[in-house]
Motif scaffolding. Structure first.
Motif, mmCIF file in Angstrom:
data_model
loop_
_atom_site.group_PDB
_atom_site.id
_atom_site.type_symbol
_atom_site.label_atom_id
_atom_site.label_comp_id
_atom_site.label_asym_id
_atom_site.label_seq_id
_atom_site.Cartn_x
_atom_site.Cartn_y
_atom_site.Cartn_z
ATOM 1 N N PRO A 87 8.774 -13.154 21.687
ATOM 2 C CA PRO A 87 9.443 -13.014 22.992
ATOM 3 C C PRO A 87 9.863 -14.349 23.594
ATOM 4 O O PRO A 87 9.190 -15.363 23.413
ATOM 5 N N ASN A 112 3.286 -18.934 20.168
ATOM 6 C CA ASN A 112 1.842 -18.662 20.075
ATOM 7 C C ASN A 112 1.589 -17.210 19.665
ATOM 8 O O ASN A 112 0.483 -16.874 19.248
ATOM 9 N N MET A 113 2.642 -16.367 19.755
ATOM 10 C CA MET A 113 2.530 -14.969 19.318
ATOM 11 C C MET A 113 3.069 -14.772 17.892
ATOM 12 O O MET A 113 3.164 -13.651 17.413
ATOM 13 N N HIS A 171 -0.324 -17.264 14.734
ATOM 14 C CA HIS A 171 -0.348 -17.864 16.076
ATOM 15 C C HIS A 171 0.233 -19.265 16.169
ATOM 16 O O HIS A 171 -0.189 -20.065 17.019
ATOM 17 N N LEU A 198 -2.290 -20.417 31.746
ATOM 18 C CA LEU A 198 -3.192 -19.276 31.665
ATOM 19 C C LEU A 198 -3.342 -18.585 33.014
ATOM 20 O O LEU A 198 -3.176 -17.364 33.125
ATOM 21 N N GLU A 215 -1.616 -19.010 35.992
ATOM 22 C CA GLU A 215 -0.394 -18.611 36.702
ATOM 23 C C GLU A 215 0.533 -17.739 35.853
ATOM 24 O O GLU A 215 1.048 -16.744 36.327
ATOM 25 N N SER A 216 0.737 -18.119 34.583
ATOM 26 C CA SER A 216 1.681 -17.363 33.742
ATOM 27 C C SER A 216 1.008 -16.314 32.893
ATOM 28 O O SER A 216 1.680 -15.508 32.243
ATOM 29 N N LYS A 217 -0.335 -16.345 32.806
ATOM 30 C CA LYS A 217 -1.116 -15.357 32.042
ATOM 31 C C LYS A 217 -0.892 -15.473 30.542
ATOM 32 O O LYS A 217 -1.023 -14.488 29.799
ATOM 33 N N ILE A 218 -0.517 -16.675 30.092
ATOM 34 C CA ILE A 218 -0.237 -16.934 28.684
ATOM 35 C C ILE A 218 -1.227 -17.975 28.154
ATOM 36 O O ILE A 218 -1.407 -19.029 28.757
ATOM 37 N N LEU A 219 -1.831 -17.658 27.004
ATOM 38 C CA LEU A 219 -2.770 -18.596 26.383
ATOM 39 C C LEU A 219 -2.037 -19.493 25.385
ATOM 40 O O LEU A 219 -1.481 -19.020 24.395
ATOM 41 N N ILE A 276 6.802 -6.409 26.359
ATOM 42 C CA ILE A 276 6.893 -7.057 25.053
ATOM 43 C C ILE A 276 6.258 -6.207 23.958
ATOM 44 O O ILE A 276 5.360 -5.410 24.199
ATOM 45 N N ALA A 290 0.141 -8.347 17.128
ATOM 46 C CA ALA A 290 -1.195 -8.816 16.742
ATOM 47 C C ALA A 290 -2.274 -7.752 16.895
ATOM 48 O O ALA A 290 -3.334 -7.858 16.285
ATOM 49 N N ASN A 331 0.591 -8.040 34.988
ATOM 50 C CA ASN A 331 -0.230 -9.204 35.339
ATOM 51 C C ASN A 331 0.653 -10.405 35.687
ATOM 52 O O ASN A 331 0.183 -11.366 36.275
ATOM 53 N N MET A 332 1.954 -10.314 35.328
ATOM 54 C CA MET A 332 2.907 -11.377 35.686
ATOM 55 C C MET A 332 3.684 -11.043 36.960
ATOM 56 O O MET A 332 4.604 -11.771 37.329
ATOM 57 N N LEU A 387 -6.561 -11.613 24.823
ATOM 58 C CA LEU A 387 -6.412 -13.052 24.988
ATOM 59 C C LEU A 387 -6.305 -13.751 23.633
ATOM 60 O O LEU A 387 -5.377 -14.546 23.408
ATOM 61 N N ILE A 388 -7.228 -13.458 22.732
ATOM 62 C CA ILE A 388 -7.302 -14.213 21.478
ATOM 63 C C ILE A 388 -6.216 -13.762 20.494
ATOM 64 O O ILE A 388 -5.624 -14.589 19.797
ATOM 65 N N GLU A 389 -5.931 -12.490 20.439
ATOM 66 C CA GLU A 389 -4.925 -12.005 19.485
ATOM 67 C C GLU A 389 -3.513 -11.960 20.079
ATOM 68 O O GLU A 389 -2.562 -12.381 19.433
ATOM 69 N N SER A 390 -3.395 -11.445 21.302
ATOM 70 C CA SER A 390 -2.055 -11.289 21.886
ATOM 71 C C SER A 390 -1.645 -12.450 22.775
ATOM 72 O O SER A 390 -0.497 -12.531 23.197
ATOM 73 N N LYS A 391 -2.612 -13.332 23.102
ATOM 74 C CA LYS A 391 -2.347 -14.519 23.932
ATOM 75 C C LYS A 391 -1.962 -14.170 25.363
ATOM 76 O O LYS A 391 -1.258 -14.931 26.046
ATOM 77 N N ILE A 392 -2.442 -13.007 25.823
ATOM 78 C CA ILE A 392 -2.154 -12.529 27.171
ATOM 79 C C ILE A 392 -3.461 -12.403 27.960
ATOM 80 O O ILE A 392 -4.420 -11.794 27.478
ATOM 81 N N LEU A 393 -3.458 -12.956 29.172
ATOM 82 C CA LEU A 393 -4.643 -12.864 30.023
ATOM 83 C C LEU A 393 -4.549 -11.635 30.925
ATOM 84 O O LEU A 393 -3.648 -11.534 31.757
ATOM 85 N N GLY A 453 -3.791 -9.374 36.430
ATOM 86 C CA GLY A 453 -4.303 -10.527 35.681
ATOM 87 C C GLY A 453 -5.175 -11.447 36.511
ATOM 88 O O GLY A 453 -5.322 -12.617 36.181
#
Lengths: 318, 318
Positions: A23, A44-45, A49, A266, A268-272, B25, B29, B44-45, B266-272, B304
């Motif tokens: 994305p 990162n997706m 990763h 993380l 603010e944008s919720k992205i790791l 999206i 993962a 969460n965004m 978080l770990i697989e999809s990178k989304i908090l 989030g």
């Protein structure tokens, strides 16, 4: 294979069944903090990763039958190692990954889970060892960035960005050896757009900033940085002239800003993002680049390999 | 205003300048882990990091001039409180937020940062206090879910999902009082699609599962759950009949699975995601729903709002 727009387009078709078209999202939460319109290209997706999988699978697909039968070798305990191990597994090719004996058991397990053989050696000898293994066993060596097919594979990130949002003003790219940057520059600049493309590298290891100033490939001192995927000491031979020709600038970023950027991404944008992946937003936090308020800036979030434990430490350190 | 597709479409135009059209999206993962094709609707965004902002800003925009001048009041230290405080600030309306004196200073500060007046009271008296404030000062009361304009606002999530990916098979929606679920059901079911829509609620507080079985609004015992945004004891009066009419099922989810889902996201999809937001994927981990391998399942990640500290604790607890 030459490093051209045409080669990148060809690679894009070839690797399409194996990679994720990641994305590209508009994230509003960082606009005020970074002072521009923020877009994120979420590598990162990507499979394993990080963007590294694009180059790895492209090179793997281009091996001859004999090369495939002989197997491959690479030296990396990081994102490139994971990407190569997984790409090899996907195509049923035997892979050997040389890692320093200082690598964490966690990282080694991650590579072994893809079925690769792990060979440990002293950190200073890892390239020599992998070259020797290549010679003795007839393995094909997978260089992490100084390789045409790897660079062309990474360049597909650029084509995707253009197809997902052609009206960007600026793209900021995490930079180490320069594989991602060189590929992306070729894809975007040869498409005759006027998108500004900037590299971002750790302040502690400014191999591109130094080399661009001195107009030759300078080797900088190896020093610690939180951006642990961006620690190459010298620009790649193939990559450097492409960066010289096309890049609109190179930004040096302090570790403090990179840690802060991981946290902001993380919370603010919720992205790791891993630290290296967040060096683009960090460059703006650090004052290395000052975009206009209406500037559409796309940050390539190059990888997301960071565990909860490391994340907690970053939060605490801050 | 009635709760209809037409009303939700009208709300969508009205709130468009204030809300974020959040990304939907495809995340690959989690496919293998959840056994289906995974899509995430990333509320969460959203502004204030939860879907609650949609309902809050919709109700705020529909106040009469006199109501706007008198100000508003609500009782919530959570996502609804933040959403209402921010929506009020956006429109220059005076807001009072009643919070239990057990609320964390962190949460109270988050509400105060939006310029709202915070009134603390005993947790059992917060609704009585907010009603009294409404009466005494002429404030308009903002109920978190049992309100036509709130429900219609939340329903805009459903319209966005349809516009972003009309070919989904299933949507799973975190459920508490039922504002999000009722709005989303109205938007999607009245659009004559055959998308399956399921609610997901904590195993410890199965107010909808119980009520649907007993065919009346049952009040369940208040018990602890990690899904701290899903703790309403009884379905809303307006929401329940809509859920009865349209919902294809209600899933009960154990806290263990919800914690695991936050970590996987978080770990697989990178989304908090906060725990409540991850209850959809958790429902599948928990075996409450078994999708087909080719089923396109969209999980509404409803919020989030979770800090690094809470996240570390979750990781450690697991």
């Amino acid at each position: 294979m030459k490093i051209t727009l045409a080669a990148i387009k060809e690679a894009q078709s070839k690797i399409a069944p194996y990679i994720i078209k990641t994305p590209l999202i508009r994230t509003y939460a960082l606009d005020e903090i970074l002072g521009c319109e923020v877009y994120l290209k979420l590598e990162n997706m990507q499979v394993t990763h990080s963007f590294k999988y694009r180059g790895a699978i492209n090179k793997m697909l281009n091996l001859t039958l004999k090369e495939k039968q002989n197997g491959i070798v690479t030296a990396s305990s990081g994102n490139h190692g994971k990407a190569v191990a997984h790409a090899a597994k996907q195509l049923g090719i035997e892979a050997t990954v040389v890692v320093p004996n200082t690598a964490s058991p966690f990282k080694i397990a991650a590579i072994e889970q893809y079925g690769a053989t792990v060979v440990e050696c002293d950190v200073t000898e890892r390239f020599a060892v992998s070259e020797r293994l290549a010679e003795v066993h007839g393995y094909t060596l997978f260089h992490p960035y100084d390789d045409e097919e790897i660079i062309v594979g990474q360049g597909t990130v650029g084509l995707e960005i253009l197809s997902q949002h052609p009206a960007l003003d600026t793209v900021i790219v995490p930079t180490s050896g320069g594989g991602l940057l060189a590929g992306l520059l070729t894809a975007i600049k040869q498409s005759n757009t006027d998108i500004r493309i900037l590299g971002a590298e750790p302040y502690n290891m400014p191999r591109y900033s130094e080399s661009l100033t001195q107009k030759k490939r300078v080797k900088v001192e190896s020093r610690n940085t939180i951006a642990d995927a961006l620690v190459t000491a010298q620009p790649g031979k193939l990559n450097f002239p492409i960066v010289q020709t096309y890049a609109d600038g190179m930004l040096k970023v302090a570790d403090d800003a990179t840690i802060k950027a991981v946290e902001l991404m993380l919370i603010e944008s919720k992205i790791l993002s891993e630290p290296s992946g967040a060096i683009g937003p960090a460059a703006i936090l650090d004052g290395a680049y000052s975009p206009a308020l209406v500037e559409k800036v796309c940050f390539v979030i190059s990888g997301g390999n960071i565990g909860l434990e490391q994340l907690s430490k970053l939060g605490a350190a801050h």
